[in-house]
Design a protein around this motif. Structure first.
Motif, PDB file in Angstrom:
ATOM      1  N   ASP A  22       0.781  -1.547  -0.019  1.00 28.98           N
ATOM      2  CA  ASP A  22       0.139   0.294  -0.687  1.00 28.98           C
ATOM      3  C   ASP A  22       1.058   1.541   0.329  1.00 28.98           C
ATOM      4  OD1 ASP A  22       1.138  -0.465   2.703  1.00 28.98           O
ATOM      5  OD2 ASP A  22      -1.252  -0.602   3.551  1.00 28.98           O
ATOM      6  N   CYS A  23       1.789   1.353   0.517  1.00 31.46           N
ATOM      7  CA  CYS A  23       2.382   2.222   0.590  1.00 31.46           C
ATOM      8  C   CYS A  23       3.441   2.626  -1.176  1.00 31.46           C
ATOM      9  CB  CYS A  23       3.686   2.127   1.483  1.00 31.46           C
ATOM     10  SG  CYS A  23       3.201   2.485   3.442  1.00 31.46           S
ATOM     11  N   PHE A  24       4.010   1.274  -1.389  1.00 33.47           N
ATOM     12  CA  PHE A  24       3.943   1.305  -3.296  1.00 33.47           C
ATOM     13  C   PHE A  24       3.515   2.162  -3.927  1.00 33.47           C
ATOM     14  CE2 PHE A  24       4.758  -0.223  -7.193  1.00 33.47           C
ATOM     15  CZ  PHE A  24       6.487   0.131  -7.165  1.00 33.47           C
ATOM     16  N   SER A  25       2.119   1.981  -3.595  1.00 28.94           N
ATOM     17  CA  SER A  25       0.371   1.996  -4.390  1.00 28.94           C
ATOM     18  C   SER A  25       0.573   3.646  -4.465  1.00 28.94           C
ATOM     19  CB  SER A  25      -0.258   1.690  -3.465  1.00 28.94           C
ATOM     20  OG  SER A  25      -0.171   0.372  -4.988  1.00 28.94           O
ATOM     21  N   ALA A  26       0.450   4.152  -3.040  1.00 29.99           N
ATOM     22  CA  ALA A  26       0.501   5.281  -2.392  1.00 29.99           C
ATOM     23  C   ALA A  26       1.874   6.606  -2.925  1.00 29.99           C
ATOM     24  CB  ALA A  26       0.822   5.557  -0.660  1.00 29.99           C
ATOM     25  N   MET A  27       2.526   5.053  -3.444  1.00 29.94           N
ATOM     26  CA  MET A  27       4.336   6.744  -3.626  1.00 29.94           C
ATOM     27  C   MET A  27       3.924   6.461  -4.964  1.00 29.94           C
ATOM     28  SD  MET A  27       7.953   5.789  -3.404  1.00 29.94           S
ATOM     29  CE  MET A  27       7.843   4.254  -4.502  1.00 29.94           C
ATOM     30  N   GLY A  28       3.240   5.869  -5.782  1.00 28.97           N
ATOM     31  CA  GLY A  28       2.782   5.929  -7.582  1.00 28.97           C
ATOM     32  C   GLY A  28       2.002   7.319  -7.249  1.00 28.97           C
ATOM     33  N   GLU A  29       0.867   6.611  -6.372  1.00 28.86           N
ATOM     34  CA  GLU A  29      -0.085   8.092  -7.450  1.00 28.86           C
ATOM     35  C   GLU A  29       0.345   9.333  -6.463  1.00 28.86           C
ATOM     36  OE1 GLU A  29      -3.003   6.770  -3.918  1.00 28.86           O
ATOM     37  OE2 GLU A  29      -3.074   4.919  -5.075  1.00 28.86           O
ATOM     38  N   GLN A  30       2.002   9.397  -6.241  1.00 28.55           N
ATOM     39  CA  GLN A  30       2.254  10.953  -5.915  1.00 28.55           C
ATOM     40  C   GLN A  30       2.681  11.501  -6.297  1.00 28.55           C
ATOM     41  OE1 GLN A  30       0.945  13.345  -3.486  1.00 28.55           O
ATOM     42  NE2 GLN A  30      -0.462  11.423  -2.651  1.00 28.55           N
ATOM     43  N   ASN A  31       3.437  11.114  -7.915  1.00 30.63           N
ATOM     44  CA  ASN A  31       4.072  10.454  -8.638  1.00 30.63           C
ATOM     45  C   ASN A  31       5.436  10.424  -8.276  1.00 30.63           C
ATOM     46  OD1 ASN A  31       2.344  11.401 -10.740  1.00 30.63           O
ATOM     47  ND2 ASN A  31       2.171  13.447 -10.604  1.00 30.63           N
ATOM     48  N   GLN A  32       6.048  10.006  -7.786  1.00 28.79           N
ATOM     49  CA  GLN A  32       7.233   9.514  -6.597  1.00 28.79           C
ATOM     50  C   GLN A  32       7.825   8.067  -6.936  1.00 28.79           C
ATOM     51  OE1 GLN A  32       9.044  11.723  -4.638  1.00 28.79           O
ATOM     52  NE2 GLN A  32       6.936  12.770  -5.353  1.00 28.79           N
ATOM     53  N   PHE A  33       9.027   8.274  -8.726  1.00 26.72           N
ATOM     54  CA  PHE A  33       9.057   6.977  -9.627  1.00 26.72           C
ATOM     55  C   PHE A  33      10.090   6.156  -8.905  1.00 26.72           C
ATOM     56  CE2 PHE A  33      10.378  10.192 -11.463  1.00 26.72           C
ATOM     57  CZ  PHE A  33      12.349  10.537 -11.924  1.00 26.72           C
ATOM     58  N   ARG A  34      11.223   6.976  -7.519  1.00 20.88           N
ATOM     59  CA  ARG A  34      12.089   6.616  -7.383  1.00 20.88           C
ATOM     60  C   ARG A  34      12.424   5.989  -5.932  1.00 20.88           C
ATOM     61  NH1 ARG A  34      13.533  12.108  -8.694  1.00 20.88           N
ATOM     62  NH2 ARG A  34      14.544  12.661 -10.081  1.00 20.88           N
ATOM     63  N   CYS A  35      12.991   4.583  -5.973  1.00 23.68           N
ATOM     64  CA  CYS A  35      12.758   3.873  -4.160  1.00 23.68           C
ATOM     65  C   CYS A  35      13.379   5.186  -3.724  1.00 23.68           C
ATOM     66  CB  CYS A  35      14.361   2.922  -4.523  1.00 23.68           C
ATOM     67  SG  CYS A  35      14.667   2.209  -3.279  1.00 23.68           S
ATOM     68  N   PRO A  36      12.958   4.812  -2.507  1.00 28.43           N
ATOM     69  CA  PRO A  36      13.395   5.884  -1.133  1.00 28.43           C
ATOM     70  C   PRO A  36      15.159   6.342  -0.656  1.00 28.43           C
ATOM     71  CG  PRO A  36      10.979   5.157  -0.916  1.00 28.43           C
ATOM     72  CD  PRO A  36      11.615   4.601  -1.749  1.00 28.43           C
ATOM     73  N   ILE A  37      14.734   4.428  -0.851  1.00 26.82           N
ATOM     74  CA  ILE A  37      16.384   4.105  -0.454  1.00 26.82           C
ATOM     75  C   ILE A  37      17.219   4.695  -1.170  1.00 26.82           C
ATOM     76  CG2 ILE A  37      18.051   2.018   0.426  1.00 26.82           C
ATOM     77  CD1 ILE A  37      15.529   0.972   1.374  1.00 26.82           C
ATOM     78  N   CYS A  38      17.612   3.822  -2.904  1.00 31.49           N
ATOM     79  CA  CYS A  38      18.343   3.825  -3.144  1.00 31.49           C
ATOM     80  C   CYS A  38      18.185   5.156  -4.697  1.00 31.49           C
ATOM     81  CB  CYS A  38      18.627   2.815  -4.050  1.00 31.49           C
ATOM     82  SG  CYS A  38      17.637   2.261  -5.101  1.00 31.49           S
ATOM     83  N   SER A  39      17.078   5.571  -5.387  1.00 28.93           N
ATOM     84  CA  SER A  39      16.687   6.881  -6.143  1.00 28.93           C
ATOM     85  C   SER A  39      16.311   5.618  -7.503  1.00 28.93           C
ATOM     86  CB  SER A  39      17.633   7.982  -6.612  1.00 28.93           C
ATOM     87  OG  SER A  39      17.320   8.374  -4.721  1.00 28.93           O
ATOM     88  N   LYS A  40      16.837   4.172  -6.947  1.00 29.14           N
ATOM     89  CA  LYS A  40      16.714   4.024  -8.921  1.00 29.14           C
ATOM     90  C   LYS A  40      15.244   4.047  -9.181  1.00 29.14           C
ATOM     91  CE  LYS A  40      20.475   0.876  -7.909  1.00 29.14           C
ATOM     92  NZ  LYS A  40      21.533   2.053  -9.316  1.00 29.14           N
ATOM     93  N   THR A  41      14.821   3.936 -10.070  1.00 27.24           N
ATOM     94  CA  THR A  41      13.477   4.116 -10.557  1.00 27.24           C
ATOM     95  C   THR A  41      12.651   3.045 -10.374  1.00 27.24           C
ATOM     96  OG1 THR A  41      13.812   5.507 -12.848  1.00 27.24           O
ATOM     97  CG2 THR A  41      12.269   4.184 -13.003  1.00 27.24           C
ATOM     98  N   VAL A  42      11.447   2.453  -9.818  1.00 30.42           N
ATOM     99  CA  VAL A  42      10.628   1.607  -9.433  1.00 30.42           C
ATOM    100  C   VAL A  42      10.133   1.498 -10.359  1.00 30.42           C
ATOM    101  CG1 VAL A  42      11.600   1.251  -7.068  1.00 30.42           C
ATOM    102  CG2 VAL A  42       9.494   2.499  -7.623  1.00 30.42           C
ATOM    103  N   PHE A  43       9.137   2.282 -11.513  1.00 29.53           N
ATOM    104  CA  PHE A  43       8.147   1.888 -12.020  1.00 29.53           C
ATOM    105  C   PHE A  43       8.576   2.008 -13.767  1.00 29.53           C
ATOM    106  CE2 PHE A  43       6.254   3.880  -8.280  1.00 29.53           C
ATOM    107  CZ  PHE A  43       5.382   3.763  -7.812  1.00 29.53           C
ATOM    108  N   ASP A  44       7.664   1.780 -14.502  1.00 29.53           N
ATOM    109  CA  ASP A  44       8.210   2.031 -16.235  1.00 29.53           C
ATOM    110  C   ASP A  44       8.228   3.294 -16.522  1.00 29.53           C
ATOM    111  OD1 ASP A  44       8.614   1.464 -18.531  1.00 29.53           O
ATOM    112  OD2 ASP A  44       6.719   0.099 -19.232  1.00 29.53           O
ATOM    113  N   MET A  45       9.003   4.011 -16.941  1.00 27.58           N
ATOM    114  CA  MET A  45       8.997   5.431 -16.781  1.00 27.58           C
ATOM    115  C   MET A  45       9.213   5.588 -18.764  1.00 27.58           C
ATOM    116  SD  MET A  45       8.351   6.824 -14.522  1.00 27.58           S
ATOM    117  CE  MET A  45       8.900   7.916 -14.498  1.00 27.58           C
ATOM    118  N   SER A  46       9.033   4.504 -19.434  1.00 24.74           N
ATOM    119  CA  SER A  46       9.464   5.123 -20.700  1.00 24.74           C
ATOM    120  C   SER A  46       8.200   5.897 -21.747  1.00 24.74           C
ATOM    121  CB  SER A  46       9.199   3.069 -21.782  1.00 24.74           C
ATOM    122  OG  SER A  46       7.892   2.627 -21.390  1.00 24.74           O
ATOM    123  N   ASN A  47       7.365   5.544 -20.856  1.00 22.61           N
ATOM    124  CA  ASN A  47       6.124   6.781 -21.774  1.00 22.61           C
ATOM    125  C   ASN A  47       6.623   8.160 -21.309  1.00 22.61           C
ATOM    126  OD1 ASN A  47       5.509   4.950 -23.008  1.00 22.61           O
ATOM    127  ND2 ASN A  47       3.071   4.625 -21.732  1.00 22.61           N
TER     128      ASN A  47
END
Length: 271
Positions: A185-210
């Protein structure tokens, strides 16, 4: 301990008596536990931990070690006794599922509870649907076998969003592409807030190709004034490579993996 009058019933009737009629918001069960740490009675360890964490004096706050529980109280006949699945007085199953190691009771066996020896605790979801990753230190869904990035003891950490300890959380967890974990649920909430980076390492966690393609088009359409036409050095959060790229106010594209998840690491030489 006060002697209880025997309320024994025929075995076939006693086992299911009161099933699903007792328990708390966390579990349906027919017993309460006595917490050895504070000698108080609670419906379950989560109820204990929630009550203790809300105490005004921080020195009184503590959590229950599940394996230390040795006394339970039957909710059918109110007999306090040593931990066991069947009440020693009335013969009722105090939990349809029972683990003698975790001192865990639950009447709702549709959860598919099982005890993982390597985790040392009970899990839900069905034993055949999970495997234990030794490096990550936890059980994961079988569809992640040989299909996830291992991070040593990644589950033995706190959710980077809500900061609840993940290893024994009753909430669903999500392992991200980078190998770090958080609550679903935290992962989903993060996506709803347009936060696409891992809070720990800053790598992309969603498909950002578009999104990256849209940025390509915007940058192509918006030319920078001559004063801003210079190169800057960037570090890519996704592939960890550095690049020298043309400055643009909208973003800087990694020349190795084409990600815009980058950050400047130098200013232009002549600025």
């Amino acid at each position: 301990m006060e002697q209880q009058e025997s309320t024994a019933r025929p075995l076939t009737e006693a086992n299911d008596f009161g099933k699903f009629e007792h328990g708390c918001q966390h579990y349906r069960r027919r017993c309460k536990i006595r917490a050895p740490c504070c000698d108080q009675i609670f419906p379950c360890r989560h109820c204990h931990n929630e009550a203790m964490s809300s105490l005004s004096n921080p020195e009184d706050c503590h959590e229950l070690v599940r394996q230390d529980v040795n006394q339970v109280v039957c909710l059918i006949c109110n007999t306090e006794q040593q931990v066991a699945q069947v009440c020693s007085n009335c013969g009722v199953n105090m939990g349809e599922y029972y683990c003698d190691i975790c001192k865990f009771y639950d009447d709702d066996t549709n959860k598919g509870q099982f005890h993982c020896e390597e985790c040392g605790i009970c899990r839900v979801g069905g034993r055949d649907n999970f495997f234990h990753c030794k490096k990550c230190g936890s059980c994961y869904s079988t569809n992640l076998y040989d299909n996830h990035s291992c991070v040593e003891n990644s589950m033995k950490n706190f959710c980077p969003v809500c900061y609840e300890y993940l290893f024994d959380s009753i909430k669903g967890t999500r392992i991200m592409k980078c190998g770090h974990t958080m609550h679903m649920d935290c992962f989903s909430a993060m996506g709803e807030q347009n936060q696409f980076r891992c809070p720990i390492c800053s790598k992309t966690v969603f498909d950002m190709s578009n999104s990256w393609r849209s940025l390509d088009e915007e940058i192509e359409a918006v030319a920078m004034p001559e004063v801003y036409q210079y190169e800057v050095s960037i570090l890519c959060n996704d592939c960890n490579n550095t690049s020298n790229v043309r400055f643009h106010i909208l973003g800087h594209k990694c020349s190795h993996c084409n990600s815009y998840n980058t950050r400047r690491i130098s200013a232009p030489d002549d600025q």
